[in-house]
Design an enzyme around this catalytic site. Structure first.
Site, PDB file in Angstrom:
ATOM      1  N   GLY A  92       0.691  -5.032   0.772  1.00 35.34           N
ATOM      2  CA  GLY A  92      -0.498  -5.112  -0.085  1.00 35.34           C
ATOM      3  C   GLY A  92      -0.215  -5.793  -1.416  1.00 35.34           C
ATOM      4  O   GLY A  92      -1.138  -6.317  -2.055  1.00 35.34           O
ATOM      5  N   GLU A 150      -0.480  -9.380  -0.666  1.00 36.79           N
ATOM      6  CA  GLU A 150      -1.913  -9.627  -0.457  1.00 36.79           C
ATOM      7  C   GLU A 150      -2.671  -9.645  -1.787  1.00 36.79           C
ATOM      8  O   GLU A 150      -3.597 -10.437  -1.967  1.00 36.79           O
ATOM      9  CB  GLU A 150      -2.491  -8.555   0.480  1.00 36.79           C
ATOM     10  CG  GLU A 150      -1.962  -8.701   1.896  1.00 36.79           C
ATOM     11  CD  GLU A 150      -2.340  -7.521   2.784  1.00 36.79           C
ATOM     12  OE1 GLU A 150      -1.895  -6.397   2.481  1.00 36.79           O
ATOM     13  OE2 GLU A 150      -3.066  -7.725   3.760  1.00 36.79           O
ATOM     14  N   GLU A 152       4.648  -5.275   7.343  1.00 43.61           N
ATOM     15  CA  GLU A 152       3.880  -4.230   8.034  1.00 43.61           C
ATOM     16  C   GLU A 152       4.364  -3.950   9.458  1.00 43.61           C
ATOM     17  O   GLU A 152       4.281  -2.825   9.927  1.00 43.61           O
ATOM     18  CB  GLU A 152       2.380  -4.586   8.052  1.00 43.61           C
ATOM     19  CG  GLU A 152       1.676  -4.451   6.708  1.00 43.61           C
ATOM     20  CD  GLU A 152       1.797  -5.678   5.818  1.00 43.61           C
ATOM     21  OE1 GLU A 152       2.535  -6.624   6.168  1.00 43.61           O
ATOM     22  OE2 GLU A 152       1.127  -5.697   4.761  1.00 43.61           O
ATOM     23  N   ALA A 181       0.864  -1.177   0.000  1.00 41.98           N
ATOM     24  CA  ALA A 181       0.000   0.000   0.000  1.00 41.98           C
ATOM     25  C   ALA A 181       0.900   1.227   0.000  1.00 41.98           C
ATOM     26  O   ALA A 181       2.068   1.153   0.395  1.00 41.98           O
ATOM     27  CB  ALA A 181      -0.878  -0.014   1.240  1.00 41.98           C
TER      28      ALA A 181
HETATM   29  N1  COA Z   1       4.561   3.239  -0.598  1.00 43.49           N
HETATM   30  C1  COA Z   1       4.930   4.423  -1.115  1.00 43.49           C
HETATM   31  N2  COA Z   1       6.048   4.593  -1.844  1.00 43.49           N
HETATM   32  C2  COA Z   1       6.828   3.503  -2.042  1.00 43.49           C
HETATM   33  C3  COA Z   1       6.513   2.242  -1.530  1.00 43.49           C
HETATM   34  C4  COA Z   1       5.305   2.124  -0.777  1.00 43.49           C
HETATM   35  N3  COA Z   1       4.894   0.964  -0.269  1.00 43.49           N
HETATM   36  N4  COA Z   1       7.480   1.378  -1.891  1.00 43.49           N
HETATM   37  C5  COA Z   1       8.364   2.073  -2.606  1.00 43.49           C
HETATM   38  N5  COA Z   1       7.992   3.360  -2.696  1.00 43.49           N
HETATM   39  C6  COA Z   1       8.674   4.468  -3.388  1.00 43.49           C
HETATM   40  C7  COA Z   1       9.875   4.961  -2.615  1.00 43.49           C
HETATM   41  O1  COA Z   1       9.485   5.853  -1.599  1.00 43.49           O
HETATM   42  C8  COA Z   1      10.672   5.619  -3.719  1.00 43.49           C
HETATM   43  O2  COA Z   1      10.084   6.862  -4.025  1.00 43.49           O
HETATM   44  P1  COA Z   1      11.022   8.160  -4.320  1.00 43.49           P
HETATM   45  O3  COA Z   1      11.839   7.780  -5.519  1.00 43.49           O
HETATM   46  O4  COA Z   1      10.033   9.252  -4.585  1.00 43.49           O
HETATM   47  O5  COA Z   1      11.851   8.349  -3.079  1.00 43.49           O
HETATM   48  C9  COA Z   1      10.413   4.685  -4.906  1.00 43.49           C
HETATM   49  O6  COA Z   1       9.215   3.995  -4.613  1.00 43.49           O
HETATM   50  C10 COA Z   1      11.518   3.694  -5.142  1.00 43.49           C
HETATM   51  O7  COA Z   1      11.707   2.939  -3.956  1.00 43.49           O
HETATM   52  P2  COA Z   1      13.124   2.764  -3.239  1.00 43.49           P
HETATM   53  O8  COA Z   1      12.880   2.447  -1.793  1.00 43.49           O
HETATM   54  O9  COA Z   1      14.021   3.917  -3.547  1.00 43.49           O
HETATM   55  O10 COA Z   1      13.677   1.467  -4.001  1.00 43.49           O
HETATM   56  P3  COA Z   1      14.673   0.362  -3.459  1.00 43.49           P
HETATM   57  O11 COA Z   1      15.006  -0.489  -4.628  1.00 43.49           O
HETATM   58  O12 COA Z   1      15.777   0.964  -2.674  1.00 43.49           O
HETATM   59  O13 COA Z   1      13.796  -0.524  -2.405  1.00 43.49           O
HETATM   60  C11 COA Z   1      11.824  -1.693  -1.641  1.00 43.49           C
HETATM   61  C12 COA Z   1      12.668  -1.234  -2.853  1.00 43.49           C
HETATM   62  C13 COA Z   1      10.561  -2.336  -2.191  1.00 43.49           C
HETATM   63  C14 COA Z   1      12.612  -2.732  -0.815  1.00 43.49           C
HETATM   64  C15 COA Z   1      11.490  -0.474  -0.740  1.00 43.49           C
HETATM   65  O14 COA Z   1      10.937   0.540  -1.567  1.00 43.49           O
HETATM   66  C16 COA Z   1      10.504  -0.764   0.367  1.00 43.49           C
HETATM   67  O15 COA Z   1      10.875  -1.330   1.381  1.00 43.49           O
HETATM   68  N6  COA Z   1       9.219  -0.350   0.172  1.00 43.49           N
HETATM   69  C17 COA Z   1       8.222  -0.443   1.190  1.00 43.49           C
HETATM   70  C18 COA Z   1       7.752  -1.872   1.359  1.00 43.49           C
HETATM   71  C19 COA Z   1       6.700  -1.966   2.439  1.00 43.49           C
HETATM   72  O16 COA Z   1       6.951  -1.743   3.614  1.00 43.49           O
HETATM   73  N7  COA Z   1       5.485  -2.327   2.035  1.00 43.49           N
HETATM   74  C20 COA Z   1       4.395  -2.525   2.947  1.00 43.49           C
HETATM   75  C21 COA Z   1       3.542  -1.330   2.980  1.00 43.49           C
HETATM   76  S1  COA Z   1       2.184  -1.598   4.078  1.00 43.49           S
END
Ligand code: COA
Length: 259
Positions: free
Chosen positions: A111, A114, A134, A65
């Site tokens: 999400g 999910e 989460e 999400a």
């Molecule tokens: N919600 C909002 N934005 C998200 C996102 C999320 N769940 N996941 C990634 N993004 C955004 C990042 O903020 C970043 O945005 P920016 O370029 O404006 O700063 C962009 O997507 C790229 O992500 P980034 O973190 O720079 O890539 P990465 O390759 O270093 O890492 C992940 C990838 C997936 C490991 C990391 O983005 C992450 O941990 N995301 C969240 C996962 C999460 O906790 N999901 C559960 C949500 S309830």
């Protein structure tokens, strides 16, 4: 037509691609609303026989999400976010009478995991990564993850994955029963299409009944066996049953009409 999705209809297969690759295809309000609309179209459009859900780009299926929409929420707002998503997208996918397959191309987190689990089954690329992170955010899954992950991998592993927030790779996900097939990224959509094309040669009403019966089992519905009896009986009223059994006896291939 959509702001956050790409859709393509080819040989009866609707591919729905979540298209926010710069945000790892995170599910914001727009994506949830449009996925709901796309699923409504799947339900009502007779040209759509089967569905693939995937993410744009090579890195991510859906990374969860959209966390940037969380900060302003209180208890009622959080619950509403989860309920709207479950009602308008996740349950609609799970209960869809047409087969819906997730083609998981990269991060499938929160999400995203999910969403993949709401689909009827999953095909993953070798670079797919699954997790319910989460608890890192002080949250729990809200789009059905506590229920569907437990159904798919069992209680012990579901507990561990959701409490540790660990990410697992595609092969481990396959070992756990979370995904059915693991293929090279460039083969992913072809693999999903190959399976769906095979399903499209089967009797559509019977396929829909299989989905409903298996969903009963997954939800431990106390009436699952009785529902199977009723649905088995209902199949005898279809033209497709007459065609399928007739074709077998006449030693020819059946041609099903979905009636
Ligand atoms: N919600 C909002 N934005 C998200 C996102 C999320 N769940 N996941 C990634 N993004 C955004 C990042 O903020 C970043 O945005 P920016 O370029 O404006 O700063 C962009 O997507 C790229 O992500 P980034 O973190 O720079 O890539 P990465 O390759 O270093 O890492 C992940 C990838 C997936 C490991 C990391 O983005 C992450 O941990 N995301 C969240 C996962 C999460 O906790 N999901 C559960 C949500 S309830």
């Amino acid at each position: 037509m959509y702001k956050t999705l790409l859709t393509e209809l080819d040989k009866g297969m609707m591919t729905i691609t979540i298209n926010r690759p710069d945000k790892m295809n995170a599910l914001n309000k727009d994506v949830i609303a449009e996925l709901g609309q796309a699923m409504d179209d799947v339900y009502t459009n007779a040209e759509v026989k089967t569905v693939i859900i995937t993410g744009a780009g090579e890195k991510s299926f859906v990374a969860g999400a959209d966390i940037s929409e969380f900060l302003s929420l209180d208890a009622a707002g959080g619950a509403a976010l989860a309920k709207i998503g479950q009602d308008s997208v996740f349950n609609k996918i799970e209960n869809c009478p047409k087969p819906v397959v997730a083609a998981v191309n990269g991060f499938s987190l929160g999400g995203g995991c999910e969403l993949a689990m709401a689909c009827h089954f999953r095909v993953a690329a070798t670079n797919a990564k699954f997790g319910q992170p989460e608890v890192n955010l002080g949250l729990i899954p809200g789009y059905g993850g506590t229920q569907r992950l437990t159904q798919l991998v069992g209680k012990g592993k579901a507990m561990e994955l959701m409490m540790t927030a660990d990410m697992i790779g595609a092969e481990e996900a396959k070992t756990l029963g979370l995904v059915n097939h693991v293929v090279a990224p460039e083969e992913l959509i072809n693999k999903a299409k190959e399976i769906l094309l095979k399903i499209q040669t089967k009797a559509p009403v019977a396929v829909a009944q299989v989905i409903a019966c298996v969903n009963d089992a997954a939800k431990c519905n106390a009436h699952g066996f009785d529902n199977e009896i009723e649905r088995f009986g209902a199949c005898f009223t279809t033209e497709d049953m007459k065609e399928g059994t007739g074709a077998f006896l006449e030693k020819r291939k059946p041609v099903f009409k979905g009636k």
